[in-house]
Design a protein around this motif. Sequence first.
Motif, PDB file in Angstrom:
ATOM      1  N   THR A 101       0.828  -1.195   0.000  1.00  0.00           N
ATOM      2  CA  THR A 101       0.000   0.000   0.000  1.00  0.00           C
ATOM      3  C   THR A 101       0.868   1.253   0.000  1.00  0.00           C
ATOM      4  OG1 THR A 101      -0.143   0.019   2.405  1.00  0.00           O
ATOM      5  CG2 THR A 101      -1.847  -1.162   1.228  1.00  0.00           C
ATOM      6  N   SER A 102       0.338   2.309  -0.581  1.00  0.00           N
ATOM      7  CA  SER A 102       1.124   3.529  -0.755  1.00  0.00           C
ATOM      8  C   SER A 102       1.033   4.477   0.432  1.00  0.00           C
ATOM      9  CB  SER A 102       0.675   4.263  -2.017  1.00  0.00           C
ATOM     10  OG  SER A 102      -0.701   4.581  -1.917  1.00  0.00           O
ATOM     11  N   THR A 103       0.145   4.160   1.378  1.00  0.00           N
ATOM     12  CA  THR A 103      -0.002   5.021   2.555  1.00  0.00           C
ATOM     13  C   THR A 103       0.181   4.221   3.824  1.00  0.00           C
ATOM     14  OG1 THR A 103      -2.395   4.672   2.558  1.00  0.00           O
ATOM     15  CG2 THR A 103      -1.566   6.600   1.368  1.00  0.00           C
ATOM     16  N   PHE A 104       0.472   4.918   4.910  1.00  0.00           N
ATOM     17  CA  PHE A 104       0.675   4.271   6.196  1.00  0.00           C
ATOM     18  C   PHE A 104      -0.607   3.603   6.678  1.00  0.00           C
ATOM     19  CE2 PHE A 104       1.689   3.321  10.415  1.00  0.00           C
ATOM     20  CZ  PHE A 104       0.713   3.853  11.245  1.00  0.00           C
ATOM     21  N   THR A 105      -0.469   2.424   7.234  1.00  0.00           N
ATOM     22  CA  THR A 105      -1.587   1.752   7.861  1.00  0.00           C
ATOM     23  C   THR A 105      -1.095   0.952   9.057  1.00  0.00           C
ATOM     24  OG1 THR A 105      -3.345   0.096   7.573  1.00  0.00           O
ATOM     25  CG2 THR A 105      -1.367  -0.179   6.227  1.00  0.00           C
ATOM     26  N   SER A 106      -1.884   0.942  10.120  1.00  0.00           N
ATOM     27  CA  SER A 106      -1.558   0.163  11.305  1.00  0.00           C
ATOM     28  C   SER A 106      -2.484  -1.040  11.449  1.00  0.00           C
ATOM     29  CB  SER A 106      -1.661   1.041  12.557  1.00  0.00           C
ATOM     30  OG  SER A 106      -2.984   1.500  12.723  1.00  0.00           O
ATOM     31  N   ARG A 107      -3.312  -1.256  10.442  1.00  0.00           N
ATOM     32  CA  ARG A 107      -4.262  -2.362  10.498  1.00  0.00           C
ATOM     33  C   ARG A 107      -3.610  -3.626   9.962  1.00  0.00           C
ATOM     34  NH1 ARG A 107      -9.890  -1.188   7.975  1.00  0.00           N
ATOM     35  NH2 ARG A 107      -8.619  -1.441   6.107  1.00  0.00           N
ATOM     36  N   GLY A 108      -3.627  -4.660  10.769  1.00  0.00           N
ATOM     37  CA  GLY A 108      -3.023  -5.907  10.354  1.00  0.00           C
ATOM     38  C   GLY A 108      -3.626  -6.465   9.076  1.00  0.00           C
ATOM     39  N   GLY A 109      -4.901  -6.240   8.882  1.00  0.00           N
ATOM     40  CA  GLY A 109      -5.573  -6.743   7.697  1.00  0.00           C
ATOM     41  C   GLY A 109      -5.091  -6.126   6.395  1.00  0.00           C
ATOM     42  N   ASP A 110      -4.380  -5.005   6.490  1.00  0.00           N
ATOM     43  CA  ASP A 110      -3.836  -4.349   5.293  1.00  0.00           C
ATOM     44  C   ASP A 110      -2.470  -4.880   4.906  1.00  0.00           C
ATOM     45  OD1 ASP A 110      -5.201  -1.133   6.300  1.00  0.00           O
ATOM     46  OD2 ASP A 110      -6.076  -2.725   5.072  1.00  0.00           O
TER      47      ASP A 110
END
Length: 124
Positions: A101-110
Amino acid sequence: QVRLVESGGGLVQAGGSLRLSCAASGRASGTYRMAWFRQAPGKEREFVAAITPGGRFTNYGDSLKGRFTISRDNAKNTGYLQINTLKPEDTAVYFCAATLTSTFTSRGGDYPYWGQGTQVTVSS
């Protein structure tokens, strides 16, 4: 496809330090975000930290910034998590994960790519 293998966990006394490693393969380093999560017994998986593909920017879970430092060496296709002043409540299985993904994510599902995890046990 990104394959991830963690190492560096173990049994350590409270106050000690550990550096976890995450060896990646299958895709050129510097093309995906890396993150660390942890899961303690009986608890939900928790976001620890993430780092951008180039290693320039980092994000940390609430209350974890300060003792945890995420980094990566793209020349070695390896990510790291330095943990200082370990506490018994840091006891958990630590997982390395990667996402395109091109943006920050803290969701494990991502994060579609995960390692097997490495156990960290902190004794009091």
